[in-house]
Design a protein around this motif. Structure first.
Motif, PDB file in Angstrom:
ATOM      1  N   GLY A 305      -0.731  -1.337  -2.622  1.00  0.00           N
ATOM      2  CA  GLY A 305      -1.227  -2.505  -3.346  1.00  0.00           C
ATOM      3  C   GLY A 305      -0.657  -3.822  -2.882  1.00  0.00           C
ATOM      4  O   GLY A 305      -0.604  -4.781  -3.671  1.00  0.00           O
ATOM      5  N   ARG A 308      -3.940  -7.702  -0.059  1.00  0.00           N
ATOM      6  CA  ARG A 308      -5.078  -7.941  -0.952  1.00  0.00           C
ATOM      7  C   ARG A 308      -6.098  -8.807  -0.240  1.00  0.00           C
ATOM      8  O   ARG A 308      -5.778  -9.929   0.204  1.00  0.00           O
ATOM      9  CB  ARG A 308      -4.613  -8.576  -2.250  1.00  0.00           C
ATOM     10  N   HIS A 311      -6.758 -12.706  -0.570  1.00  0.00           N
ATOM     11  CA  HIS A 311      -5.629 -13.330  -1.266  1.00  0.00           C
ATOM     12  C   HIS A 311      -4.467 -13.574  -0.306  1.00  0.00           C
ATOM     13  O   HIS A 311      -4.006 -14.720  -0.164  1.00  0.00           O
ATOM     14  CB  HIS A 311      -5.171 -12.463  -2.434  1.00  0.00           C
TER      15      HIS A 311
END
Length: 445
Positions: A305, A308, A311
């Motif tokens: 995670g 992104r 982003h």
């Protein structure tokens, strides 16, 4: 009153790869553990292919010791590590890609020496997970992995109890990389690719297709490829048209300390083409230095995670040269996008992948290992290593090893992995593992 004695951890590791990411990790980790209540030593295996002197010169801050195997045999490797454990008496031993560590730990445990055994898992590889599956019930107390997907695989593929699977990510020196004096872009988009020049994991041969796609779009760029490996000659041949025109440059491997000033300071984008990663640490380095990241959606990215889309990075399907080129073209045309991605990347690394965060995670993992009950194997599970020659068959492996030492006889190995094997697993189904890993990685964290 004398000060309390700190618990000791001994990392047993190859000395053949001083420029690798694992060596960089160990260099920052071992000295820093002292502040967290641990004394860390590094056992460097030695031999023809494992140069302890060169490794020590590259990392002088380590409290290092050489582990010598005078015969080159499997029994010799186990004895060498066991002798080191008897002499140093660490509380925890961490095997870093030296598989004979586990048999050595069991040997000294049977003699009554209390010691915890840990695997440091730095990859998503079927052979390493095969070792883990075999060793987990035989006396391996825990595994520490650098990636959340790797942790899941330890449980679901290797069968390790979840409480014995611990997470500690890689870290980078955020302040040092952040202080690099970056040069301003005045012309072509400056792309860098950093890593081991090999195909199965790093997919280095995707680069030629990406460059062709950039040319088709009319993008002005320069690519610098930093690293070395088995595909260097083949890659040089494939990239010859771009190398001759000055669009690409193969500059070889650089010491880790040189990457910030010599590579990232003069880069706009780091390109990652890998099929799988447990970092990669080059992404965190580049982000810390203010470089935007364009990456494949490699296996290992999902559950972690960290990267992104839109982003802090731009992402493309593994092997899709056209989409990779499209994202690079976007960054060539949009300075504001590059800046926004770079700023978000810096924030990510400072929060999750700093050296301080990595060391703290490892200290917590070691503390947890000490609090766990030791996994003891049954006394009948241990076997002598397989016979390596006539002397073993005639005298038995133990007596033969003693005779070899007395006569000064030594096996000659063709490479570092034969001299000190990373794994003892038979050939595993790597594609099957990667399919399973990809399925797990696609799940929501």
């Amino acid at each position: 009153m004398s000060p309390p004695t700190l618990p000791t951890v001994l990392f047993v590791t190859p000395s053949a790869y001083p420029l690798g990411g694992v060596a960089v990790w160990l260099d920052y980790l071992a000295p820093a553990l002292f502040a967290h209540g641990w004394r860390a030593k590094v056992g460097l295996v030695a031999g023809r292919w494992h140069d302890v002197g060169a490794y020590g010169a590259a990392y002088p801050g380590l409290e290092a010791l050489a582990i010598e195997n005078p015969t080159g045999s499997a029994e010799g490797r186990i004895r060498a590590i066991a002798d080191t454990l008897r002499r140093e008496r660490p509380d925890v031993v961490v095997a870093v890609n030296i598989v004979d560590t586990y048999a050595a730990v069991r040997r000294v445990r049977r003699e009554g020496q209390p010691i915890k055994a840990v695997m440091a898992l730095h990859g998503i590889a079927a052979d390493l997970l095969g070792d883990l599956r075999r060793e987990a019930p035989l006396g391996l107390d825990a595994v520490v992995a650098t990636n959340h997907l790797a942790c899941r695989l330890c449980v679901e593929h290797a069968g390790v109890p979840p409480k014995r699977v611990l997470y500690a990510p890689y870290g980078v020196d955020v302040d040092a990389f952040g202080a690099v004096q970056r040069t301003a872009r005045e012309g072509p988009l400056r792309i860098v690719w950093v890593g081991r020049l090999e195909q199965d994991q790093k997919r280095v041969h995707d680069l030629s297709a990406i460059l062709a796609a950039l040319d088709a779009r009319g993008v002005d760029y320069r690519l610098r490829i930093v690293g070395d490996g088995p595909e260097r000659s083949a890659l040089s041949a494939v990239l010859a048209p771009w190398l001759e025109r000055g669009r690409a440059e193969l500059i070889g491997a650089l010491p880790p300390a040189a990457l910030a000033a010599k590579v990232y300071a003069h880069a706009d984008v780091l390109l990652i083409t890998s099929s799988w990663e447990t970092g990669p640490i080059v992404a965190w380095e580049a982000m810390a230095a203010g470089v935007a990241v364009v990456s494949s959606r490699y296996v290992g990215r999902g559950l972690e995670g960290a990267l992104r889309e839109g982003h802090n990075s731009l992402l493309f399907p593994i092997g899709s040269a056209d989409e990779a080129a499209e994202m690079l073209a976007q960054l060539a045309a949009d300075e504001a996008l590059r800046t926004r991605l770079a700023d978000a990347g810096r924030a990510l690394v400072r929060e999750r992948y700093s050296v301080a965060a990595s060391v703290r995670s490892w200290a917590q993992a070691l503390d947890a290992v000490m609090a766990m009950p030791t996994v003891d194997a049954r006394p009948d599970v241990e076997r002598w290593p397989a016979a390596a020659g006539r002397l073993d068959r005639w005298l038995g492996v133990g007596r033969a090893e003693t005779v070899r030492r007395m006569l000064g006889r030594r096996h000659v190995h063709a490479g570092p992995g034969g001299e000190w094997p990373h794994t003892a697993s038979e050939i595993e189904d790597e594609p099957r593992l990667l399919r399973h890993a990809a399925q797990l990685d696609a799940e929501q964290p």
